[in-house]
Design a protein around this motif. Structure first.
Motif, PDB file in Angstrom:
ATOM      1  N   LEU A 219       0.942  -1.048  -0.091  1.00  0.00           N
ATOM      2  CA  LEU A 219      -0.060  -0.178   0.096  1.00  0.00           C
ATOM      3  C   LEU A 219       0.926   1.192   0.118  1.00  0.00           C
ATOM      4  O   LEU A 219       0.670   2.001  -0.581  1.00  0.00           O
ATOM      5  CB  LEU A 219      -0.937  -0.039   1.140  1.00  0.00           C
ATOM      6  N   ARG A 220       1.729   1.181   0.742  1.00  0.00           N
ATOM      7  CA  ARG A 220       2.887   2.299   0.568  1.00  0.00           C
ATOM      8  C   ARG A 220       3.431   2.550  -0.652  1.00  0.00           C
ATOM      9  O   ARG A 220       3.692   3.824  -1.020  1.00  0.00           O
ATOM     10  CB  ARG A 220       4.025   2.183   1.607  1.00  0.00           C
ATOM     11  N   ALA A 221       3.726   1.603  -1.353  1.00  0.00           N
ATOM     12  CA  ALA A 221       4.459   1.531  -2.602  1.00  0.00           C
ATOM     13  C   ALA A 221       3.327   2.140  -3.599  1.00  0.00           C
ATOM     14  O   ALA A 221       3.617   2.906  -4.369  1.00  0.00           O
ATOM     15  CB  ALA A 221       4.850   0.504  -3.240  1.00  0.00           C
ATOM     16  N   LEU A 222       2.109   1.796  -3.468  1.00  0.00           N
ATOM     17  CA  LEU A 222       1.227   2.163  -4.404  1.00  0.00           C
ATOM     18  C   LEU A 222       0.508   3.636  -4.120  1.00  0.00           C
ATOM     19  O   LEU A 222       0.290   4.316  -5.148  1.00  0.00           O
ATOM     20  CB  LEU A 222      -0.168   1.170  -4.209  1.00  0.00           C
ATOM     21  N   LEU A 223       0.391   4.237  -2.758  1.00  0.00           N
ATOM     22  CA  LEU A 223      -0.322   5.126  -2.499  1.00  0.00           C
ATOM     23  C   LEU A 223       0.749   6.261  -2.264  1.00  0.00           C
ATOM     24  O   LEU A 223       0.447   7.376  -1.779  1.00  0.00           O
ATOM     25  CB  LEU A 223      -1.082   5.027  -1.050  1.00  0.00           C
ATOM     26  N   GLY A 224       2.135   5.875  -2.083  1.00  0.00           N
ATOM     27  CA  GLY A 224       3.244   6.916  -1.636  1.00  0.00           C
ATOM     28  C   GLY A 224       3.408   6.972  -0.238  1.00  0.00           C
ATOM     29  O   GLY A 224       2.801   6.444   0.569  1.00  0.00           O
ATOM     30  N   SER A 225       4.349   7.518   0.260  1.00  0.00           N
ATOM     31  CA  SER A 225       4.727   7.570   1.591  1.00  0.00           C
ATOM     32  C   SER A 225       3.953   8.679   2.499  1.00  0.00           C
ATOM     33  O   SER A 225       3.955   8.589   3.456  1.00  0.00           O
ATOM     34  CB  SER A 225       6.407   8.078   1.652  1.00  0.00           C
TER      35      SER A 225
END
Length: 187
Positions: A124-130
Motif C-alpha cells: 500500500l505504501r508503494a502504491l499510495l506513496g509515503s
C-alpha cells in the motif's frame, strides 16, 4: 455421417454467383460514393469562391482584383506549405520511433522474474506513496481460537524423546514393543 463426408451447404456455382453479385454491388456503391464526393466538392467550392464578375470593370479595377486574388493565393499557399511540412515531420518522427521500438525489442532480454515477499503495508505504501499511512491488519478479522480448546481436542503426552530412544534400543526395546502390541488383544 462423418464430418469429412458432409456436403457443403452451398454449391460452388452458387458461391461464385453470390461473390460476383457482391462485387457488382460494391462497385456500384463505390461509384456512387465517388459521385457524391465530387458533388460535395463542387458545392463547397461554390460556397467558398464566388463567381468572378469581370465584365464592365475598368483596367485599374481588374488590377486590384488580381492583386487581391494573388494575396489570397499566397496565404493559402503558405498554409498548405506549413501543413505539408508538419505532415512530413510527423511521418519522419513516426518512422524513427518505429525503428527505435524495433531496435529495443530486438536487444532487450527480459530478466527472469523472482517472487518477492511484500507485506500488505509495504504494498500500500508503494502504491499510495509515503504520504499515506495506511495500515492493514489482515489478521484482525480472523476467528480467534482459544488455546484451551485445542489442548482438549488432542491430549498427547509429550516426554523426553531421548529416554524413549534409549528404552527402545537393543533387543529389550523390541521385546517391549512386541509385548505392548500383544497386551491390548489379550485383555
Amino acid at each position: 455421417m462423418p464430418e469429412s463426408e458432409r456436403k457443403p451447404k452451398i454449391t460452388a456455382s452458387r458461391k461464385l454467383l453470390l461473390k460476383s453479385l457482391m462485387l457488382a454491388k460494391a462497385k456500384e456503391c463505390w461509384e456512387q460514393e465517388h459521385e457524391e464526393r465530387e458533388a460535395e466538392k463542387k458545392r463547397y467550392l461554390a460556397e467558398r469562391i464566388p463567381a468572378l464578375q469581370t465584365r464592365g470593370l475598368s483596367l485599374s479595377a481588374l488590377q486590384d482584383l488580381c492583386r487581391d486574388l494573388h494575396a489570397k493565393v499566397e496565404v493559402v499557399d503558405e498554409e498548405r506549405y506549413d501543413i505539408e511540412a508538419k505532415c512530413l515531420h510527423n511521418t519522419r518522427e513516426i518512422k524513427d520511433l518505429k525503428l527505435k521500438v524495433l531496435d529495443l525489442r530486438g536487444k532487450f532480454k527480459r530478466p527472469p522474474l523472482r517472487r518477492v515477499r511484500v507485506s500488505a503495508d509495504a504494498m500500500l505504501r508503494a502504491l499510495l506513496g509515503s504520504k499515506h499511512k495506511v495500515s492493514m491488519d489482515l489478521r484482525a478479522n480472523l476467528k480467534s481460537v482459544k488455546k484451551e480448546d485445542t489442548e482438549k481436542e488432542r491430549p498427547v503426552e509429550v516426554g523426553d524423546w531421548r529416554k524413549n530412544v534409549e528404552a527402545m534400543s537393543g533387543m529389550e526395546g523390541r521385546k517391549k514393543m512386541f509385548d505392548a502390541a500383544k497386551s491390548p488383544t489379550t485383555q
